[in-house]
Design a protein around this motif. Structure first.
Motif, PDB file in Angstrom:
ATOM      1  N   UNK A   1       0.866  -1.174   0.000  1.00  0.00           N
ATOM      2  CA  UNK A   1       0.000   0.000   0.000  1.00  0.00           C
ATOM      3  C   UNK A   1       0.903   1.224   0.000  1.00  0.00           C
ATOM      4  N   UNK A   2       0.608   2.166  -0.904  1.00  0.00           N
ATOM      5  CA  UNK A   2       1.429   3.363  -1.033  1.00  0.00           C
ATOM      6  C   UNK A   2       1.193   4.301   0.157  1.00  0.00           C
ATOM      7  N   UNK A   3       2.092   5.258   0.338  1.00  0.00           N
ATOM      8  CA  UNK A   3       1.898   6.265   1.375  1.00  0.00           C
ATOM      9  C   UNK A   3       0.571   6.988   1.148  1.00  0.00           C
ATOM     10  N   UNK A   4      -0.243   7.051   2.174  1.00  0.00           N
ATOM     11  CA  UNK A   4      -1.529   7.743   2.042  1.00  0.00           C
ATOM     12  C   UNK A   4      -2.077   8.098   3.416  1.00  0.00           C
ATOM     13  N   UNK A   5      -3.050   8.961   3.413  1.00  0.00           N
ATOM     14  CA  UNK A   5      -3.914   9.217   4.563  1.00  0.00           C
ATOM     15  C   UNK A   5      -5.300   8.715   4.189  1.00  0.00           C
ATOM     16  N   UNK A   6      -5.984   8.074   5.096  1.00  0.00           N
ATOM     17  CA  UNK A   6      -7.343   7.620   4.783  1.00  0.00           C
ATOM     18  C   UNK A   6      -8.260   8.803   4.465  1.00  0.00           C
ATOM     19  N   UNK A   7      -8.068   9.889   5.189  1.00  0.00           N
ATOM     20  CA  UNK A   7      -8.908  11.070   4.942  1.00  0.00           C
ATOM     21  C   UNK A   7      -8.555  11.733   3.610  1.00  0.00           C
ATOM     22  N   UNK A   8      -7.426  11.351   3.040  1.00  0.00           N
ATOM     23  CA  UNK A   8      -7.073  11.882   1.720  1.00  0.00           C
ATOM     24  C   UNK A   8      -8.136  11.584   0.689  1.00  0.00           C
ATOM     25  N   UNK A   9      -8.842  10.439   0.847  1.00  0.00           N
ATOM     26  CA  UNK A   9      -9.931  10.142  -0.090  1.00  0.00           C
ATOM     27  C   UNK A   9     -11.297  10.175   0.570  1.00  0.00           C
ATOM     28  N   UNK A  10     -11.395   9.967   1.878  1.00  0.00           N
ATOM     29  CA  UNK A  10     -12.706  10.093   2.525  1.00  0.00           C
ATOM     30  C   UNK A  10     -13.215  11.529   2.432  1.00  0.00           C
ATOM     31  N   UNK A  11     -12.312  12.488   2.421  1.00  0.00           N
ATOM     32  CA  UNK A  11     -12.692  13.891   2.240  1.00  0.00           C
ATOM     33  C   UNK A  11     -13.465  14.071   0.934  1.00  0.00           C
ATOM     34  N   UNK A  12     -13.019  13.413  -0.120  1.00  0.00           N
ATOM     35  CA  UNK A  12     -13.692  13.515  -1.416  1.00  0.00           C
ATOM     36  C   UNK A  12     -15.007  12.751  -1.443  1.00  0.00           C
ATOM     37  N   UNK A  13     -15.249  11.917  -0.441  1.00  0.00           N
ATOM     38  CA  UNK A  13     -16.526  11.221  -0.344  1.00  0.00           C
ATOM     39  C   UNK A  13     -17.576  12.036   0.400  1.00  0.00           C
ATOM     40  N   UNK A  14     -17.216  13.277   0.785  1.00  0.00           N
ATOM     41  CA  UNK A  14     -18.208  14.175   1.361  1.00  0.00           C
ATOM     42  C   UNK A  14     -18.097  14.411   2.856  1.00  0.00           C
ATOM     43  N   UNK A  15     -17.048  13.892   3.489  1.00  0.00           N
ATOM     44  CA  UNK A  15     -16.849  14.131   4.919  1.00  0.00           C
ATOM     45  C   UNK A  15     -16.025  15.405   5.086  1.00  0.00           C
ATOM     46  N   UNK A  16     -16.635  16.438   5.644  1.00  0.00           N
ATOM     47  CA  UNK A  16     -15.961  17.735   5.718  1.00  0.00           C
ATOM     48  C   UNK A  16     -14.877  17.784   6.781  1.00  0.00           C
ATOM     49  N   UNK A  17     -14.989  16.953   7.794  1.00  0.00           N
ATOM     50  CA  UNK A  17     -14.075  17.056   8.931  1.00  0.00           C
ATOM     51  C   UNK A  17     -13.340  15.734   9.151  1.00  0.00           C
ATOM     52  N   UNK A  18     -12.074  15.798   9.591  1.00  0.00           N
ATOM     53  CA  UNK A  18     -11.306  14.566   9.841  1.00  0.00           C
ATOM     54  C   UNK A  18     -11.637  13.949  11.189  1.00  0.00           C
ATOM     55  N   UNK A  19     -12.918  13.776  11.435  1.00  0.00           N
ATOM     56  CA  UNK A  19     -13.394  13.190  12.693  1.00  0.00           C
ATOM     57  C   UNK A  19     -13.731  11.727  12.433  1.00  0.00           C
ATOM     58  N   UNK A  20     -12.694  10.985  12.053  1.00  0.00           N
ATOM     59  CA  UNK A  20     -12.830   9.596  11.637  1.00  0.00           C
ATOM     60  C   UNK A  20     -11.640   8.811  12.192  1.00  0.00           C
ATOM     61  N   UNK A  21     -11.872   7.552  12.464  1.00  0.00           N
ATOM     62  CA  UNK A  21     -10.899   6.738  13.185  1.00  0.00           C
ATOM     63  C   UNK A  21     -10.933   5.312  12.667  1.00  0.00           C
ATOM     64  N   UNK A  22      -9.764   4.695  12.551  1.00  0.00           N
ATOM     65  CA  UNK A  22      -9.675   3.276  12.210  1.00  0.00           C
ATOM     66  C   UNK A  22      -9.111   2.505  13.388  1.00  0.00           C
ATOM     67  N   UNK A  23      -9.685   1.322  13.616  1.00  0.00           N
ATOM     68  CA  UNK A  23      -9.155   0.389  14.610  1.00  0.00           C
ATOM     69  C   UNK A  23      -8.879  -0.919  13.880  1.00  0.00           C
ATOM     70  N   UNK A  24      -7.620  -1.321  13.895  1.00  0.00           N
ATOM     71  CA  UNK A  24      -7.189  -2.514  13.174  1.00  0.00           C
ATOM     72  C   UNK A  24      -6.814  -3.602  14.169  1.00  0.00           C
TER      73      UNK A  24
END
Length: 277
Positions: A112-135
Motif C-alpha cells: 500500500x502506497x503512502x496515504x492518509x485515509x482522509x485523503x480520499x474520505x474527504x472527497x466522499x463528502x466528509x468535511x471534517x477529519x473526525x474519523x478513526x480506524x481500529x485494526x
C-alpha cells in the motif's frame, strides 16, 4: 474486575500526540482464533473479496462492507471495548463507516502506497477529519510480511493532496518526502490480538508480503455522528450503533456474514475508484 483491556486516558494522550496507539492483547487468543478461522471458511467473504493492485502490479485482497451485522465481525465492531474507545477518542457518539477484512497473502500480497485515509474520505463528502480506524491483527504482522508503517505525529500536518498510484490513492510524494525528514518512521509490528488505533490523517503505508506467512487484519472505521457527509454515503456512518457486551463475540460463535450485507463488491469497484479519483 474488568475482563477486557480498556482504552485509558494514557492511551488517548498517546493517540493525540502520535496519531496512533497500540493496545496489546486487546482481543483474546480465543476471540482472534474465532474471527480468523471464521473468515478463512467464510464463502460469502471470499465471494465478495476483490483485489487492489499496487504500482508494481502485486495484489492485496480485501472485502469491505458498511452496515455491521449480527455476526462475528459485527460483534467485533459493535463491542463495548471498541465503541467505548472510539467514543473517547472522538468525544461523542460514532457511526460505523465500514469494516474491511485485509488479506495479504504470502509472496504475492501487494504493498500500500503512502496515504492518509482522509485523503480520499474527504472527497466522499466528509468535511471534517473526525474519523478513526481500529485494526485488529488476526495474524502476526512484521516487516517480513508487510506490516503497516506510520510516520509518527504526521496527523498534525492535516490533509495532503493525493494522486492515483497503481489502483490506489497515494499521497503526493513531495509532501511525503518532507514528512519523512521530520517524522519518525515506525514499523507497526503486532501479534494476533493486538489492536492499532490510528487517526484518519496519519500517513501510513505497507510493503508487499515477501514471507511464507499470511498477514490478515480486520479494520473497523468509525465516524463522528455529527460529521454527516453531504454526498451519498451509507447511512451507517451517521447512525448510532447498537453497542453489545464484549462477551457477545464468543457467544455468537463462528457465524459468518450474510450475503445480503451491503458489500463494496467488484460490481461497485469501478464506481468506488471513480469516487476516489
Amino acid at each position: 474486575m474488568k475482563l477486557y483491556p480498556e482504552f485509558t486516558d494514557r492511551h488517548l494522550a498517546e493517540f493525540e500526540r502520535d496519531g496512533y496507539v497500540i493496545i496489546r492483547n486487546f482481543f483474546s487468543e480465543e476471540e482472534v482464533k474465532l474471527i480468523y478461522e471464521t473468515s478463512l471458511q467464510d464463502q460469502v467473504i471470499r465471494a465478495h473479496s476483490f483485489d487492489f493492485n499496487d504500482s508494481k502490479g502485486l495484489r492485496t485482497k480485501l472485502a469491505l462492507w458498511y452496515t455491521p451485522q449480527d455476526d462475528v465481525y459485527g460483534m467485533y465492531s459493535r463491542s463495548a471495548r471498541m465503541l467505548n474507545a472510539a467514543e473517547k477518542i472522538m468525544g461523542g457518539g460514532v457511526g460505523h463507516y465500514h469494516s474491511k477484512l485485509m488479506q495479504k497473502e504470502p509472496k504475492k500480497g501487494g504493498a500500500w502506497e503512502w496515504h492518509q485515509d482522509y485523503g480520499y474520505w474527504y472527497n466522499n463528502g466528509f468535511l471534517y477529519p473526525e474519523m478513526l480506524s481500529i485494526m485488529l491483527a488476526l495474524t502476526e504482522a512484521n516487516q517480513q510480511n508487510g506490516c503497516m508503517q506510520v510516520l509518527k505525529g504526521s496527523h498534525r500536518m492535516g490533509r495532503v493532496e493525493h494522486n492515483i498510484a497503481g489502483e490506489q490513492v497515494g499521497a503526493r510524494m513531495e509532501k511525503v518526502d518532507e514528512a519523512l525528514k521530520r517524522h519518525e518512521l515506525v514499523y507497526v509490528e503486532l501479534q494476533a490480538g493486538d489492536a492499532l488505533f490510528f487517526h484518519c490523517n496519519l500517513l501510513h503505508r505497507s510493503d508487499s508480503n515477501n514471507s511464507d506467512n499470511s498477514r490478515w487484519s480486520l479494520i473497523s472505521v468509525y465516524n463522528k455522528l455529527s460529521n454527516k457527509p453531504y454526498k451519498d454515503e451509507p447511512a451507517s456512518c451517521y447512525t448510532p450503533l447498537q453497542k453489545v457486551e464484549d462477551d457477545m463475540l464468543l457467544k455468537i460463535g463462528a457465524k459468518g456474514i450474510d450475503d445480503a450485507a451491503d458489500f463494496l463488491s467488484s460490481e461497485k469497484d469501478k464506481k468506488f475508484k471513480e469516487k476516489i479519483e
